[in-house]
Design a protein around this motif. Sequence first.
Motif, short mmCIF file in Angstrom:
data_model
loop_
_atom_site.label_atom_id
_atom_site.label_comp_id
_atom_site.label_asym_id
_atom_site.label_seq_id
_atom_site.Cartn_x
_atom_site.Cartn_y
_atom_site.Cartn_z
N ILE A 267 -6.93 2.54 7.77
CA ILE A 267 -6.98 1.36 6.90
C ILE A 267 -7.89 0.29 7.50
CG2 ILE A 267 -5.60 -0.59 6.02
CD1 ILE A 267 -3.30 1.44 5.62
N LEU B 189 -5.14 3.28 1.35
CA LEU B 189 -5.80 2.10 0.77
C LEU B 189 -6.75 2.55 -0.34
CD1 LEU B 189 -5.92 -1.00 1.45
CD2 LEU B 189 -8.03 -0.49 2.66
N ILE C 209 0.85 -1.19 0.00
CA ILE C 209 0.00 0.00 0.00
C ILE C 209 0.88 1.23 0.00
CG2 ILE C 209 -1.80 1.25 1.28
CD1 ILE C 209 -2.50 -1.48 2.58
N ASP D 111 -6.84 -1.83 -4.06
CA ASP D 111 -6.24 -2.62 -2.99
C ASP D 111 -7.30 -3.49 -2.32
OD1 ASP D 111 -3.65 -1.55 -3.27
OD2 ASP D 111 -4.16 0.18 -2.03
N LYS D 112 -8.49 -2.91 -2.12
CA LYS D 112 -9.58 -3.66 -1.50
C LYS D 112 -10.01 -4.83 -2.36
CE LYS D 112 -11.50 0.43 0.81
NZ LYS D 112 -12.69 1.31 0.91
#
Length: 452
Positions: free
Chosen positions: A324, A282, A276, A286-287
């Motif tokens: 995050i 984030l 990250i 990324d999720k």
Amino acid sequence: MSGVWVNHSKLRVVITGRPNVGKSTLFNRLCGRRRAITNPVPGVTRDALEEECRIGGIPVTLIDTGGVKADFEDSFDRLVAERALTALENADIIILLLEIGTLTVEDESLIAKLRRYSNRIIPVVNKADTVEKDYQASEYYALGLGTPLPVSAAHGRGLEKLIEAVKARAEHLPPNPDGPESAGRPLTIALAGRPNAGKSTLANQISGREASLVSEIAGTTRDTVISAAYRNNRMIRIIDTAGMRRRAKVSEDIEYYSVNRAIQAMFEADVTILIIDANEGLTDQDKKISAQAVKKGHTIVMALNKWDEAVPDKIRLKKAEDKIRFQFPVLEWAPLLPVSALKGYGIENLIKTVIKADSQQNQRIDTAKLNRALMEWISLTPPPTRKGKPFKVKYITQVSIRPVRFIAFVNRKEGFPESYRRFLVNQIRREFNFTLIPVDLSIKEGQNEKLR
């Protein structure tokens, strides 16, 4: 870099040539699978790709290099060429791939650079898909590099003679030094994240060498680049994947295959390091990367990269971590560590955490021990009741490692409180030290036969 050992125990066979001469196709053919991305567009391969395989029964590290141009259009072309030429310095055997027809300026420029390695070179002439073209390949005798071998990488024609040539060269080479015998099972780590988050820089930092091409241009890495290192008494394989973008932005065929290859590599790895960017936090992508891993019960360690402080500010770090965790609670179990891939800060702690997480996901708990603990948890915090009828947890057992999964047998599955299932998961984590990995607990109605 101290504490780093690069695995050169196998014969290193490097394929080199100008752009779009068929190196990646030959690489895939010798590997026996589609490892490198192939495309008619010149310059698809950028990094030096390594794959452990067997050629004629001999274990080798096969390396596909980027195409070397005669004239560099920009600094990026220069980086690709430098990486290709560096790979040649450590090669035991060099497969120089040419093409049926007249030598190009790029061919001649590369051959001039390779003259000092002439005793390691096997000249191979590609796209010889007929007997007539085999005769044309003999024109390359004039190069003075040995007998040119006509092949068609696309159709597999002529590969038998190339394999025999590699075996013949291998017989006259001294044995390479072996790596540490105590390395045990290699730990495979995939590096994932959005483009330009620092994956390739981190890969190079862990491996102790520039296996991955590093550039400020987002999307530099297209193939999955594999390197190896010996750290903390453990052999580690590092897979540097292509940056994963939103699907709407994956427009090129090349990038589409890159992203799919990255996802596949993530699932084949033991642990994924999700990188990250500390400056951006984030992202949605990324999720999405993490969500795919979570569905499979895959272990993730989050690396907050570009944290360029040797001693992280605790208050600032806590704020970043809280943000995050709030944005993506599904990864509440995943460790989050500040690192600077560029400066090397936090790398040692990151590696130790990854090794510890892998140890946890390979842990199996004795069933009797597990159920003794269950009785204690139930006595302190009994399951709730519903409509005057109590729920009962009769038995629990571990059904798998990597991923770590348990089944709890209950008297009634319907309406079993999710809050109590989470309570049991948390107790398992604390009691048996599954603090760094995902733990799955399924509820099943009935009772295991062992208790009947």
